[in-house]
Every structure is written in structure tokens, then in C-alpha cells.
Design a protein around this motif. Structure first.
Motif, PDB file in Angstrom:
ATOM      1  N   PHE A 244       0.067   8.757  18.470  1.00 31.65           N
ATOM      2  CA  PHE A 244       0.727  10.056  18.660  1.00 31.65           C
ATOM      3  C   PHE A 244       0.005  11.157  17.885  1.00 31.65           C
ATOM      4  O   PHE A 244      -0.242  12.249  18.415  1.00 31.65           O
ATOM      5  CB  PHE A 244       2.192   9.953  18.205  1.00 31.65           C
ATOM      6  N   VAL A 245      -0.352  10.863  16.631  1.00 29.68           N
ATOM      7  CA  VAL A 245      -1.021  11.883  15.805  1.00 29.68           C
ATOM      8  C   VAL A 245      -2.409  12.197  16.376  1.00 29.68           C
ATOM      9  O   VAL A 245      -2.839  13.354  16.401  1.00 29.68           O
ATOM     10  CB  VAL A 245      -1.116  11.432  14.329  1.00 29.68           C
ATOM     11  N   LYS A 246      -3.059  11.172  16.883  1.00 35.00           N
ATOM     12  CA  LYS A 246      -4.390  11.380  17.477  1.00 35.00           C
ATOM     13  C   LYS A 246      -4.297  12.316  18.691  1.00 35.00           C
ATOM     14  O   LYS A 246      -5.179  13.136  18.927  1.00 35.00           O
ATOM     15  CB  LYS A 246      -4.967  10.017  17.899  1.00 35.00           C
ATOM     16  N   GLN A 247      -3.163  12.188  19.433  1.00 35.50           N
ATOM     17  CA  GLN A 247      -3.003  12.988  20.663  1.00 35.50           C
ATOM     18  C   GLN A 247      -2.320  14.337  20.422  1.00 35.50           C
ATOM     19  O   GLN A 247      -2.302  15.187  21.295  1.00 35.50           O
ATOM     20  CB  GLN A 247      -2.177  12.197  21.685  1.00 35.50           C
ATOM     21  N   THR A 248      -1.722  14.498  19.235  1.00 28.94           N
ATOM     22  CA  THR A 248      -0.917  15.702  18.992  1.00 28.94           C
ATOM     23  C   THR A 248      -1.481  16.450  17.787  1.00 28.94           C
ATOM     24  O   THR A 248      -1.311  16.021  16.643  1.00 28.94           O
ATOM     25  CB  THR A 248       0.560  15.320  18.727  1.00 28.94           C
TER      26      THR A 248
ATOM     27  N   SER B 287       0.842  -1.186   0.000  1.00 26.14           N
ATOM     28  CA  SER B 287       0.000   0.000   0.000  1.00 26.14           C
ATOM     29  C   SER B 287       0.886   1.248   0.000  1.00 26.14           C
ATOM     30  O   SER B 287       1.921   1.291   0.640  1.00 26.14           O
ATOM     31  CB  SER B 287      -0.873  -0.057   1.248  1.00 26.14           C
ATOM     32  N   GLU B 288       0.457   2.288  -0.704  1.00 27.18           N
ATOM     33  CA  GLU B 288       1.268   3.495  -0.836  1.00 27.18           C
ATOM     34  C   GLU B 288       1.354   4.255   0.492  1.00 27.18           C
ATOM     35  O   GLU B 288       0.438   4.198   1.310  1.00 27.18           O
ATOM     36  CB  GLU B 288       0.650   4.395  -1.893  1.00 27.18           C
ATOM     37  N   LEU B 289       2.437   4.992   0.650  1.00 24.38           N
ATOM     38  CA  LEU B 289       2.577   5.821   1.842  1.00 24.38           C
ATOM     39  C   LEU B 289       1.829   7.138   1.630  1.00 24.38           C
ATOM     40  O   LEU B 289       1.831   7.691   0.521  1.00 24.38           O
ATOM     41  CB  LEU B 289       4.048   6.116   2.113  1.00 24.38           C
ATOM     42  N   VAL B 290       1.219   7.610   2.696  1.00 26.01           N
ATOM     43  CA  VAL B 290       0.540   8.906   2.649  1.00 26.01           C
ATOM     44  C   VAL B 290       0.959   9.707   3.883  1.00 26.01           C
ATOM     45  O   VAL B 290       1.390   9.138   4.882  1.00 26.01           O
ATOM     46  CB  VAL B 290      -1.003   8.753   2.620  1.00 26.01           C
ATOM     47  N   LEU B 291       0.829  11.010   3.799  1.00 30.03           N
ATOM     48  CA  LEU B 291       1.102  11.883   4.941  1.00 30.03           C
ATOM     49  C   LEU B 291      -0.216  12.187   5.634  1.00 30.03           C
ATOM     50  O   LEU B 291      -1.180  12.585   4.965  1.00 30.03           O
ATOM     51  CB  LEU B 291       1.741  13.181   4.480  1.00 30.03           C
ATOM     52  N   VAL B 292      -0.248  12.000   6.955  1.00 29.50           N
ATOM     53  CA  VAL B 292      -1.485  12.251   7.688  1.00 29.50           C
ATOM     54  C   VAL B 292      -1.240  13.264   8.807  1.00 29.50           C
ATOM     55  O   VAL B 292      -0.122  13.379   9.328  1.00 29.50           O
ATOM     56  CB  VAL B 292      -2.071  10.951   8.287  1.00 29.50           C
ATOM     57  N   VAL B 293      -2.321  13.965   9.151  1.00 28.44           N
ATOM     58  CA  VAL B 293      -2.304  14.892  10.284  1.00 28.44           C
ATOM     59  C   VAL B 293      -3.524  14.599  11.160  1.00 28.44           C
ATOM     60  O   VAL B 293      -4.395  13.785  10.785  1.00 28.44           O
ATOM     61  CB  VAL B 293      -2.349  16.368   9.810  1.00 28.44           C
ATOM     62  N   HIS B 294      -3.567  15.245  12.287  1.00 25.03           N
ATOM     63  CA  HIS B 294      -4.736  15.114  13.174  1.00 25.03           C
ATOM     64  C   HIS B 294      -5.990  15.533  12.409  1.00 25.03           C
ATOM     65  O   HIS B 294      -5.952  16.477  11.609  1.00 25.03           O
ATOM     66  CB  HIS B 294      -4.500  16.026  14.393  1.00 25.03           C
ATOM     67  N   LYS B 295      -7.090  14.861  12.697  1.00 23.06           N
ATOM     68  CA  LYS B 295      -8.318  15.122  11.914  1.00 23.06           C
ATOM     69  C   LYS B 295      -8.798  16.574  12.048  1.00 23.06           C
ATOM     70  O   LYS B 295      -9.469  17.100  11.156  1.00 23.06           O
ATOM     71  CB  LYS B 295      -9.437  14.151  12.327  1.00 23.06           C
TER      72      LYS B 295
ATOM     73  N   GLU C  14     -10.058   6.965  11.171  1.00 23.89           N
ATOM     74  CA  GLU C  14     -10.921   8.159  11.208  1.00 23.89           C
ATOM     75  C   GLU C  14     -10.305   9.298  12.032  1.00 23.89           C
ATOM     76  O   GLU C  14     -10.756  10.434  11.964  1.00 23.89           O
ATOM     77  CB  GLU C  14     -12.280   7.789  11.811  1.00 23.89           C
ATOM     78  N   ASP C  15      -9.298   8.955  12.841  1.00 23.94           N
ATOM     79  CA  ASP C  15      -8.686   9.980  13.699  1.00 23.94           C
ATOM     80  C   ASP C  15      -7.686  10.855  12.959  1.00 23.94           C
ATOM     81  O   ASP C  15      -7.201  11.853  13.521  1.00 23.94           O
ATOM     82  CB  ASP C  15      -7.959   9.306  14.877  1.00 23.94           C
ATOM     83  N   VAL C  16      -7.325  10.447  11.748  1.00 19.57           N
ATOM     84  CA  VAL C  16      -6.323  11.216  11.009  1.00 19.57           C
ATOM     85  C   VAL C  16      -6.860  11.604   9.625  1.00 19.57           C
ATOM     86  O   VAL C  16      -7.847  11.048   9.162  1.00 19.57           O
ATOM     87  CB  VAL C  16      -4.992  10.421  10.848  1.00 19.57           C
ATOM     88  N   LYS C  17      -6.132  12.544   9.025  1.00 16.06           N
ATOM     89  CA  LYS C  17      -6.572  13.068   7.733  1.00 16.06           C
ATOM     90  C   LYS C  17      -5.389  13.035   6.769  1.00 16.06           C
ATOM     91  O   LYS C  17      -4.279  13.459   7.126  1.00 16.06           O
ATOM     92  CB  LYS C  17      -7.043  14.509   7.960  1.00 16.06           C
ATOM     93  N   VAL C  18      -5.613  12.534   5.556  1.00 15.45           N
ATOM     94  CA  VAL C  18      -4.533  12.462   4.569  1.00 15.45           C
ATOM     95  C   VAL C  18      -4.338  13.851   3.946  1.00 15.45           C
ATOM     96  O   VAL C  18      -5.298  14.471   3.477  1.00 15.45           O
ATOM     97  CB  VAL C  18      -4.857  11.427   3.464  1.00 15.45           C
ATOM     98  N   VAL C  19      -3.088  14.326   3.947  1.00 12.10           N
ATOM     99  CA  VAL C  19      -2.818  15.648   3.359  1.00 12.10           C
ATOM    100  C   VAL C  19      -1.843  15.575   2.172  1.00 12.10           C
ATOM    101  O   VAL C  19      -1.623  16.564   1.482  1.00 12.10           O
ATOM    102  CB  VAL C  19      -2.249  16.639   4.414  1.00 12.10           C
ATOM    103  N   TYR C  20      -1.259  14.396   1.960  1.00 15.46           N
ATOM    104  CA  TYR C  20      -0.353  14.258   0.809  1.00 15.46           C
ATOM    105  C   TYR C  20      -0.281  12.801   0.395  1.00 15.46           C
ATOM    106  O   TYR C  20      -0.166  11.915   1.235  1.00 15.46           O
ATOM    107  CB  TYR C  20       1.056  14.755   1.164  1.00 15.46           C
TER     108      TYR C  20
ATOM    109  N   GLU D 247      -1.394   3.859   3.369  1.00 11.82           N
ATOM    110  CA  GLU D 247      -2.764   4.338   3.173  1.00 11.82           C
ATOM    111  C   GLU D 247      -3.773   3.371   3.776  1.00 11.82           C
ATOM    112  O   GLU D 247      -4.818   3.782   4.279  1.00 11.82           O
ATOM    113  CB  GLU D 247      -3.042   4.541   1.678  1.00 11.82           C
ATOM    114  N   SER D 248      -3.413   2.091   3.754  1.00 12.32           N
ATOM    115  CA  SER D 248      -4.332   1.083   4.286  1.00 12.32           C
ATOM    116  C   SER D 248      -4.473   1.191   5.806  1.00 12.32           C
ATOM    117  O   SER D 248      -5.384   0.601   6.377  1.00 12.32           O
ATOM    118  CB  SER D 248      -3.827  -0.312   3.919  1.00 12.32           C
ATOM    119  N   SER D 249      -3.575   1.929   6.463  1.00  9.42           N
ATOM    120  CA  SER D 249      -3.633   2.060   7.929  1.00  9.42           C
ATOM    121  C   SER D 249      -4.387   3.309   8.384  1.00  9.42           C
ATOM    122  O   SER D 249      -4.542   3.528   9.582  1.00  9.42           O
ATOM    123  CB  SER D 249      -2.210   2.116   8.509  1.00  9.42           C
TER     124      SER D 249
END
Lengths: 421, 145
Positions: free
Chosen positions: B117-121, B25-33, B135-141, B130-132
Motif C-alpha cells: 500500500f505504501v509503495k502504491q500510495t 525489532s522496533e517499530l518505525v514509521l515509514v512513508v513512500h520513498k 527500498e520502496d519505503v523511507k523511515v521518518v520516525y 524496522e526489520s521489514s
């Protein structure tokens, strides 16, 4: 500086609710050998040692560093770094390379106070971090003559993205000192720079970087005062001294270091192709004193990257300005009859040649990253010392007087392992 | 007997294809939702992960996260982002870090720890498969867009 470290620790105690301390470090274990009996290699002008034919020297390129990153809050952190680099005198003052507190209220602005890395030219901030660059050593033509490593003072950095570019500007102010020596002397007295004001501009994109550094400073040294006093006295007391040594006092004052201005400018850039990186730097030193003469230097290096292997080739040059004392009308046979006349003459020649660096170097080398935190490097330099000579290279005998005709060729082989931990 | 063998084969194939899907699965950049950032450009991601400008487009400071325990994923990420081996990335960071310019990304052990960590920060940013994505995170790249 010791007081500064205690102050930083005191501040960290007040600021830190839950200390987050990260410890890391770097090092290089390196050996150097050359093929010359006459021209002794050394890493820079702070080194009293030298490497001649059949020597296998570890002191010139071996070092070990440790760094403490103390993260206080999102805005404040403290960095303390110590380095062992075969200092002539190893103590807290000489080992301490970084000791600053940083305040970054947002991503654009950063303010640091304490001992920071000296951002004089492109590589001066990380010249001792062997793992950080591909070569086995930083080019001697620019960096050999500048042993100063750190700045005790303050700096302010502004960073901003401009489309696909990132721009940063750093203004710094402070003072520093570092050991400087030549002529195979066992002594390396400190050479102080005062009122250092510098500006470093960086433009970076995905594939290329351009940096411009400009620094002005005042030399803080009384080393030339005895010569000025001596020549002034001779001029006053010896009849017809102005005929024997025309403009002797003017010359002595022109050679004075104290409170004289120096400017250091560098333009550098690198471009990253898919498999190749090109990196180049041009530097210029301009001064108001004959004791630290102007210098133009530069290098161009190409690095080919293939998996864990990097092959490189570089050319570098350095050209010092010259002041030929022998062309200034001195009547040597008459001067020999003047008490202390030749001592003053020899001292003047020594000063005028203290910082000479006239040479060209061609280098080839290989860096093998055999681990993600360890690399092996092998580099062969062929250097031609040009007319005007180079006091970067040590003479075989201690305190040997400078010889402007000391030209020649020398091959230097470097092998080292650099690592991070 | 034949039906049982076919069933086993199908289960095995299904398992294999699922595994293949997860690891490739491709890598994506995620941030807090709740992070206001909706999309980042490649140069912005490079700025964040190479310590050049460690902030989101609105100017708020960011906390980039590296995966510590999976060298394969880290290697893939930096190769996709800047075309450099991990050794070259470490060399780059050694000059930035030991010259006192900036700190490298914080590290988390694995994707599970990264997601926690992203959920808390709220100002964290991290790369995961991408497969991981939860709902707590948001893909930005995304690398493949």
C-alpha cells in the motif's frame, strides 16, 4: 432534513466513480435504578419517562447507532448516521443524527454542509457514544438541560499545528430543534433554536487539551404568546389589575421566548498523567428571557487507568438563576377572584421553573474494557437537589405543578455495556 | 554424532535468535520513498494517528495506515505513541469518528499488505518493524531515538 439526505445521496451518485462505503456503529445497553419515590431520574430534558425506586429501567441509557462513511474523493466525503435512543417519535427526522457532506481541500480547512453534531459544549458532539467516555453517562448538571443533539447548517474548521500544539477553530451556523418536556408530562414538544452562530476553539498537546465554546442563538417559540395575550387582556379589562399583579405585562414580555437571545459558553480541559486523567468543564447559559433562566454548571472528574480497568470519581454542580414570582407583589387572594387569574399565575410559575436545575452530584464508578471494542461500566451517583429545585427530576404524578421547595437526596445506580462494531 | 548434535543446536539457536530479532525489532514509521518528508516529531506522529492534523510538515494530506491483523503490533504502536491501551485508543476514535470530525486510519491486513500500500500510495504513512523496511519505503520516525 429528509430532502437533505436525498440530496446527499444524489451528490454521492454524481461524485462517486467507485464508491467506498464503510459501515460501522455503536451502542449501549444500560439499566438504571434509584432509591427515590419522589425524584424520578431521566437522562435529559427530552425524556418523558422517569425512574423511581424499585424500577429497573433500560430506556434512559440504551441506544444503538449506525454510521455510513461514503468516501468520494480525497477531498469529499459524506457521513450519514442514525440513532435509536428511545425517541418519543421514531422517524427518519428524529433518528437522523448526522447527514453531511464534507469538503476538505487540504489538511487545514474543512467545510461541512448538512446535519452535523451540535458542538455546543465539550461532550455534546458524542454524548450518545457511550464507548467514547469513561463514565456511565455524561454529567446531568451540564448536559441534562441540553437535549439538542444536532445542527442543520454549515460549519468551517481551520486546523494548524503550532509547535507541539495543535490548534483548531470551528465556526458554525444553523438551526435545530429537539423535544423538551418537564413535570412528567407525556408530551415533549419541539423546542427550536434559530440563527445559531457558534465558535469552538481547541488547543491540544500530547498531554493536555483545552477547549472554549461560545454559541449565540435565538429561541424560536410561540409557546408564551397565549400567556402574554392573557395577561395583557386581564390588565386592560380587570379594574386595578396592576395593583393585584404589578407589572404583569412587563413580566409576560420578559418571559416571552420568541426571538429572544441565548448565549452558551463553556471552558473545558483535560490533563493526562501516566495513569491518571483529570477532566473538567465549566459552563454558563445566559438568556434574555425569564422562561429559560441563566445557569452556571460544571464538573471535575479524575480517572485512574490500570490495564483494562478505569476507576473514576466526579463532582458536579448546577445552579439556575431564580425569578421569584411570589416576591413580585402579587396579591393572591385578590387574584383568585379574577377570572382566569390563577390560571395565568400557575402558567407563569410553570414557565419560570421549566428549566430549573439546582443540584450537586458526587459520583464514583468503574469502567472495565473487557474487549478492545466493548466495555462494562458501573456508576453510583449521589445527588442533592438544592433550594430552587430541579425539574430535571420528574415528579411521581403527571403534570404536577412545580414546587420550589422540592429538595432532597437521591442515589442512582447505572450499569451498562457499551460497544463498537 | 556429537558434531551433528552441535550443528543441530547451532542451527536451532540461529533460528531462534533470528525469530527473536524479527519479532522484537522496533517499530518505525515509514512513508513512500519519494515522499519529501525526511523526519517527523512525536507530536506530528500523534497528530497524524489521532486525527488532529492529518498532513505532512509540508502541508500535503497524509493517509495513515493501521495494521488490522496483528493486534500485538497495533497495541505496541499505540502504547509507545500515546501510552494508551487499544480499548482507550478505540474509545478516543469512537468520539472523533462518530461525531463526524475525522476518519480513523485506513487498515491493511499485515506488514506485507502495508508495504504494498505504501509503495502504491505516495502520501501514505505506516508503522512496521524496522526489520521489514524495504527500498520502496523511507523511515521518518523511530521510537527508540
Amino acid at each position: 432534513m429528509t430532502k437533505c439526505v436525498f440530496l446527499l445521496l444524489l451528490v454521492s451518485n454524481f461524485v462517486l466513480a467507485a464508491p467506498d462505503v464503510r459501515v460501522s456503529g455503536f451502542g449501549t445497553i444500560g439499566v438504571v435504578t434509584t432509591d427515590s419515590d419522589e425524584l424520578g431520574y431521566r437522562a435529559d430534558f427530552s425524556k418523558t419517562g422517569s425512574v423511581f425506586k424499585n424500577d429497573f429501567d433500560f430506556a434512559e441509557s440504551t441506544n444503538l447507532g449506525i454510521q455510513f462513511d461514503i468516501i468520494a474523493t480525497n477531498e469529499i466525503d459524506i457521513v450519514v448516521q442514525a440513532i435509536y435512543r428511545d425517541q418519543q417519535e421514531l422517524n427518519l427526522k428524529s433518528a437522523l443524527n448526522l447527514a453531511f457532506i464534507r469538503y476538505s481541500p487540504n489538511a487545514n480547512w474543512s467545510f461541512r454542509f448538512g446535519r452535523t453534531a451540535y458542538d455546543l459544549f465539550l461532550l455534546t458532539e458524542y454524548r450518545d457514544i457511550g464507548y467514547a467516555y469513561t463514565w456511565a453517562h455524561v454529567p446531568s448538571e451540564i448536559y441534562g438541560i441540553l437535549p439538542h443533539r444536532y445542527l442543520d447548517g454549515v460549519d468551517l474548521t481551520y486546523s494548524k499545528p503550532l509547535g507541539d500544539l495543535t490548534f483548531s477553530a470551528k465556526l458554525f451556523y444553523g438551526k435545530n430543534e429537539f423535544a423538551v418536556t418537564a413535570f412528567s408530562s407525556p408530551d415533549a414538544p419541539p423546542f427550536r433554536f434559530d440563527n445559531i452562530v457558534g465558535l469552538a476553539l481547541d488547543f491540544q498537546s500530547i498531554n493536555w487539551d483545552i477547549a472554549v465554546n461560545h454559541t449565540q442563538l435565538k429561541f424560536d417559540s410561540k409557546a408564551i404568546k397565549p400567556l402574554i395575550a392573557g395577561l395583557t387582556q386581564l390588565n386592560a379589562l380587570v379594574p386595578n389589575f396592576s395593583v393585584i399583579w404589578p407589572n404583569a405585562v412587563d413580566f409576560a414580555n420578559a418571559a416571552d421566548l420568541d426571538n429572544k437571545k441565548g448565549t452558551y459558553t463553556s471552558l473545558s480541559g483535560q490533563y493526562r498523567f501516566n495513569k491518571v486523567t483529570l477532566i473538567s468543564e465549566l459552563a454558563k447559559i445566559k438568556t434574555d428571557t425569564l422562561s429559560v433562566q441563566g445557569l452556571k454548571s460544571g464538573y471535575l472528574s479524575g480517572i485512574y487507568h490500570t490495564n483494562a480497568h478505569n476507576f473514576f470519581a466526579s463532582i458536579a454542580f448546577s445552579q439556575s438563576e431564580k425569578f421569584d414570582l411570589d416576591s413580585s407583589g402579587i396579591i393572591l387572594p385578590a387574584l383568585e377572584q379574577v377570572p382566569s387569574g390563577m390560571e395565568a399565575y400557575n402558567a407563569s410559575k410553570l414557565l419560570l421553573n421549566y428549566y430549573s436545575l439546582n443540584q450537586k452530584t458526587v459520583s464514583i464508578g468503574w469502567r472495565w474494557d473487557f474487549d478492545q471494542n466493548m466495555s462494562f461500566k458501573l456508576q453510583l451517583d449521589h445527588t442533592r437537589i438544592d433550594d430552587g429545585a430541579s425539574t430535571f427530576w420528574q415528579p411521581p404524578t403527571e403534570n404536577e405543578m412545580p414546587d420550589n421547595d422540592r429538595t432532597g437526596h437521591v442515589n442512582v445506580l447505572f450499569a451498562n455495556v457499551s460497544f463498537l462494531y | 554424532m556429537l558434531q551433528l548434535t552441535l550443528l543441530k543446536t547451532m542451527i536451532l539457536m540461529g533460528g531462534l535468535s533470528f525469530t527473536t530479532f524479527v519479532t522484537s525489532s522496533e517499530l518505525v514509521l515509514v512513508v513512500h520513498k519519494d515522499n519529501p518528508t525526511s523526519i517527523l516529531s512525536r507530536s506530528q506522529v500523534i497528530d497524524l494517528y489521532m486525527g488532529k492534523y492529518v498532513a505532512f510538515p509540508d502541508g500535503s494530506k497524509a493517509v495513515p495506515v493501521d495494521i488490522e491483523g496483528d493486534l500485538e503490533v497495533r497495541t505496541k504502536f499505540y502504547d509507545s505513541l500515546v501510552g494508551m491501551s487499544l480499548a482507550r485508543v478505540n474509545a478516543y476514535w469512537s468520539k472523533v469518528k462518530f461525531s463526524g470530525r475525522a476518519r480513523p486510519p485506513t487498515q491493511q491486513k499485515d506488514e506485507k499488505a502495508i508495504l504494498v500500500f505504501v509503495k502504491q500510495t505516495e502520501n501514505a504513512i505506516a508503522y512496521i518493524h524496522e526489520s521489514s523496511v524495504t527500498e520502496d519505503v523511507k523511515v521518518v520516525y523511530r521510537f527508540y531515538e
